[in-house]
Design an enzyme around this catalytic site. Structure first.
Site, mmCIF file in Angstrom:
data_model
loop_
_atom_site.group_PDB
_atom_site.id
_atom_site.type_symbol
_atom_site.label_atom_id
_atom_site.label_comp_id
_atom_site.label_asym_id
_atom_site.label_seq_id
_atom_site.Cartn_x
_atom_site.Cartn_y
_atom_site.Cartn_z
ATOM 1 N N SER A 1 -33.289 -19.762 -9.343
ATOM 2 C CA SER A 1 -32.136 -20.073 -10.198
ATOM 3 C C SER A 1 -32.543 -20.897 -11.414
ATOM 4 O O SER A 1 -31.769 -21.027 -12.355
ATOM 5 C CB SER A 1 -31.078 -20.814 -9.391
ATOM 6 N N HIS B 1 -32.169 -13.018 -11.298
ATOM 7 C CA HIS B 1 -31.307 -14.096 -10.808
ATOM 8 C C HIS B 1 -29.906 -13.569 -10.515
ATOM 9 O O HIS B 1 -29.124 -13.325 -11.433
ATOM 10 C CB HIS B 1 -31.281 -15.238 -11.841
ATOM 11 N N GLU C 1 -29.162 -12.101 -14.145
ATOM 12 C CA GLU C 1 -29.988 -12.535 -15.287
ATOM 13 C C GLU C 1 -31.389 -11.982 -15.040
ATOM 14 O O GLU C 1 -31.958 -12.210 -13.968
ATOM 15 C CB GLU C 1 -30.094 -14.065 -15.318
ATOM 16 N N ASN D 1 -27.490 -21.352 -15.500
ATOM 17 C CA ASN D 1 -27.472 -22.724 -15.000
ATOM 18 C C ASN D 1 -27.646 -23.777 -16.087
ATOM 19 O O ASN D 1 -27.294 -24.934 -15.889
ATOM 20 C CB ASN D 1 -28.514 -22.890 -13.891
HETATM 21 N N1 CAA Z 1 -19.427 -12.283 0.491
HETATM 22 C C1 CAA Z 1 -18.962 -11.035 0.280
HETATM 23 N N2 CAA Z 1 -17.749 -10.774 -0.255
HETATM 24 C C2 CAA Z 1 -16.963 -11.820 -0.518
HETATM 25 C C3 CAA Z 1 -17.360 -13.161 -0.324
HETATM 26 C C4 CAA Z 1 -18.658 -13.369 0.223
HETATM 27 N N3 CAA Z 1 -19.168 -14.596 0.439
HETATM 28 N N4 CAA Z 1 -16.356 -13.987 -0.706
HETATM 29 C C5 CAA Z 1 -15.351 -13.198 -1.139
HETATM 30 N N5 CAA Z 1 -15.714 -11.897 -1.042
HETATM 31 C C6 CAA Z 1 -14.917 -10.723 -1.443
HETATM 32 C C7 CAA Z 1 -13.678 -10.542 -0.594
HETATM 33 O O1 CAA Z 1 -13.950 -9.771 0.551
HETATM 34 C C8 CAA Z 1 -12.741 -9.821 -1.541
HETATM 35 O O2 CAA Z 1 -13.101 -8.447 -1.584
HETATM 36 P P1 CAA Z 1 -12.044 -7.267 -1.951
HETATM 37 O O3 CAA Z 1 -11.667 -7.464 -3.391
HETATM 38 O O4 CAA Z 1 -12.826 -6.023 -1.716
HETATM 39 O O5 CAA Z 1 -10.897 -7.440 -1.028
HETATM 40 C C9 CAA Z 1 -13.087 -10.435 -2.918
HETATM 41 O O6 CAA Z 1 -14.435 -10.961 -2.770
HETATM 42 C C10 CAA Z 1 -12.151 -11.548 -3.303
HETATM 43 O O7 CAA Z 1 -12.150 -12.516 -2.278
HETATM 44 P P2 CAA Z 1 -10.916 -13.434 -1.878
HETATM 45 O O8 CAA Z 1 -9.643 -12.734 -2.235
HETATM 46 O O9 CAA Z 1 -11.098 -13.888 -0.473
HETATM 47 O O10 CAA Z 1 -11.096 -14.750 -2.697
HETATM 48 P P3 CAA Z 1 -11.056 -15.020 -4.246
HETATM 49 O O11 CAA Z 1 -10.273 -14.017 -5.005
HETATM 50 O O12 CAA Z 1 -10.709 -16.440 -4.333
HETATM 51 O O13 CAA Z 1 -12.579 -14.830 -4.690
HETATM 52 C C11 CAA Z 1 -14.723 -15.710 -5.143
HETATM 53 C C12 CAA Z 1 -13.615 -15.540 -4.094
HETATM 54 C C13 CAA Z 1 -15.229 -14.342 -5.566
HETATM 55 C C14 CAA Z 1 -15.843 -16.483 -4.477
HETATM 56 C C15 CAA Z 1 -14.117 -16.465 -6.386
HETATM 57 O O14 CAA Z 1 -13.522 -17.670 -5.967
HETATM 58 C C16 CAA Z 1 -15.133 -16.753 -7.458
HETATM 59 O O15 CAA Z 1 -15.456 -15.907 -8.263
HETATM 60 N N6 CAA Z 1 -15.653 -18.011 -7.500
HETATM 61 C C17 CAA Z 1 -16.656 -18.424 -8.459
HETATM 62 C C18 CAA Z 1 -18.006 -17.958 -7.987
HETATM 63 C C19 CAA Z 1 -19.100 -18.345 -8.960
HETATM 64 O O16 CAA Z 1 -18.897 -18.956 -9.986
HETATM 65 N N7 CAA Z 1 -20.333 -17.969 -8.579
HETATM 66 C C20 CAA Z 1 -21.485 -18.321 -9.323
HETATM 67 C C21 CAA Z 1 -22.091 -19.533 -8.729
HETATM 68 S S1 CAA Z 1 -23.496 -20.042 -9.623
HETATM 69 C C22 CAA Z 1 -24.746 -19.128 -8.994
HETATM 70 O O17 CAA Z 1 -24.641 -18.391 -8.058
HETATM 71 C C23 CAA Z 1 -26.034 -19.312 -9.683
HETATM 72 C C24 CAA Z 1 -26.906 -20.395 -9.214
HETATM 73 O O18 CAA Z 1 -28.092 -20.268 -9.413
HETATM 74 C C25 CAA Z 1 -26.404 -21.646 -8.616
#
Ligand code: CAA
Length: 281
Positions: A117, A138, A150, A188
């Site tokens: 990351s 990434h 990325e 990041n």
């Molecule tokens: N694994 C697989 N699928 C998942 C999941 C998981 N952990 N969490 C949620 N889903 C799926 C659900 O099954 C659902 O699928 P369908 O559309 O097919 O029904 C869909 O995602 C939406 O889920 P929910 O309705 O339960 O929940 P939500 O609408 O609140 O979405 C979320 C959950 C996608 C996590 C959303 O809250 C989100 O986008 N959060 C921000 C995530 C983010 O910013 N990620 C980047 C982090 S930084 C990074 O990763 C880089 C690094 O290096 C640190």
């Protein structure tokens, strides 16, 4: 490109294995112990079964996807693969050791990618005798949901290697974005200072954690507030990335908030440890 080895069966590695297997690739899912690989496979099974319940996948398709994933606990299995995607822990010493071993084992034409990351791809590549075939891929968490990958070019990454990885990224249904090798890349470098600033805002008593998250969710349309997101990513990971930015640029604007350090020292690592800014069942 037919066979991909994924190293690390944790949250990121299992997600990467899942999306690659769903796209039709044969996967070798590797981790240090059988129980770690089994845990990763159980998560993949759970995700795919949820899609079956929602009628997005048939039970037969789920079983075919799972059958494309072969468990592994030895790096020697890199012998017959076209691409390795490493998603082990964020530690330069461990990553360079893995890449040096892979360089010995994998065929000469095999591309070695890292899901780091924020660590420098150029430094990881220097541990091998094929720096032109080393690249960053990434993925974002949760991998099955997030569209972005990325793609980071190390100093020596060959153009044809970049092109191959861009094509694979599209084939697995993701959107590739080309990025140069600088600390934190793009995602990041922008996300973590925002999260760190949210922690300072809490630390200085400007607002409660709930209020800070509400402002960013309702005011900026973010799916999660920054403190909830920090808990989701892991506070140890957030601190590690801030330290990488701080050291990499030597600029005090990236100093990690003391409250973040305190929480990590206390073992409050977010969702995975049951407590971070919030408490989890
Ligand atoms: N694994 C697989 N699928 C998942 C999941 C998981 N952990 N969490 C949620 N889903 C799926 C659900 O099954 C659902 O699928 P369908 O559309 O097919 O029904 C869909 O995602 C939406 O889920 P929910 O309705 O339960 O929940 P939500 O609408 O609140 O979405 C979320 C959950 C996608 C996590 C959303 O809250 C989100 O986008 N959060 C921000 C995530 C983010 O910013 N990620 C980047 C982090 S930084 C990074 O990763 C880089 C690094 O290096 C640190």
């Amino acid at each position: 490109m037919q066979k991909i080895m994924v190293i690390g069966a944790g949250q990121m590695g299992s997600g990467i294995a899942q999306v690659c297997a769903q796209a039709g690739y044969s996967i070798v899912l590797n981790d240090l112990k059988t129980e770690f690989v089994e845990r990763g496979l159980a998560v993949i099974n759970k995700n795919l079964s949820r899609q079956v319940d929602k009628n997005k996948l048939t039970a037969e398709q789920r079983d075919e996807i799972l059958a494309r994933i072969t468990p592994s606990t030895t790096l020697q299995d890199a012998e017959g693969v076209d691409l390795v995607i490493e998603a082990a822990v964020e530690n330069m010493e461990i990553k360079t050791k893995i890449f040096a071993q892979l360089d010995e084992i994998a065929p000469k034409q095999t591309i070695l990618a890292s899901n780091t990351s924020s660590l420098p791809i150029t430094e990881i590549a220097a541990a091998t005798n094929r720096p032109e075939k080393v690249i960053g891929m990434h993925f974002m968490n949760p991998v099955p949901v997030m569209k972005l990958v990325e793609i980071i070019r190390g100093l020596a990454t060959a153009d044809e290697v970049y092109q191959t990885i861009e094509d694979i990224t599209k084939k697995i249904g993701k959107v590739p974005v080309e990025v140069e090798d600088f600390p934190g890349f793009v995602a990041n470098r922008i996300l973590m200072p925002m999260i760190n600033e949210a922690i300072y805002t809490l630390y200085e008593g400007v607002a409660t954690k709930e209020s800070i998250d509400e402002v960013m969710k309702l005011g900026m349309n973010h799916p999660m507030g920054p403190l909830t997101l920090a808990d989701f990513i892991g506070l140890d990971t957030c601190l590690y990335i801030m330290e990488t930015l701080y050291e990499g640029f030597g600029d005090p604007k990236y100093r990690p908030c003391p409250l973040l350090r305190k929480y990590v020292k206390a073992g409050w690592l977010g969702k995975k440890s049951g407590r971070g800014f919030y408490v989890y069942e």
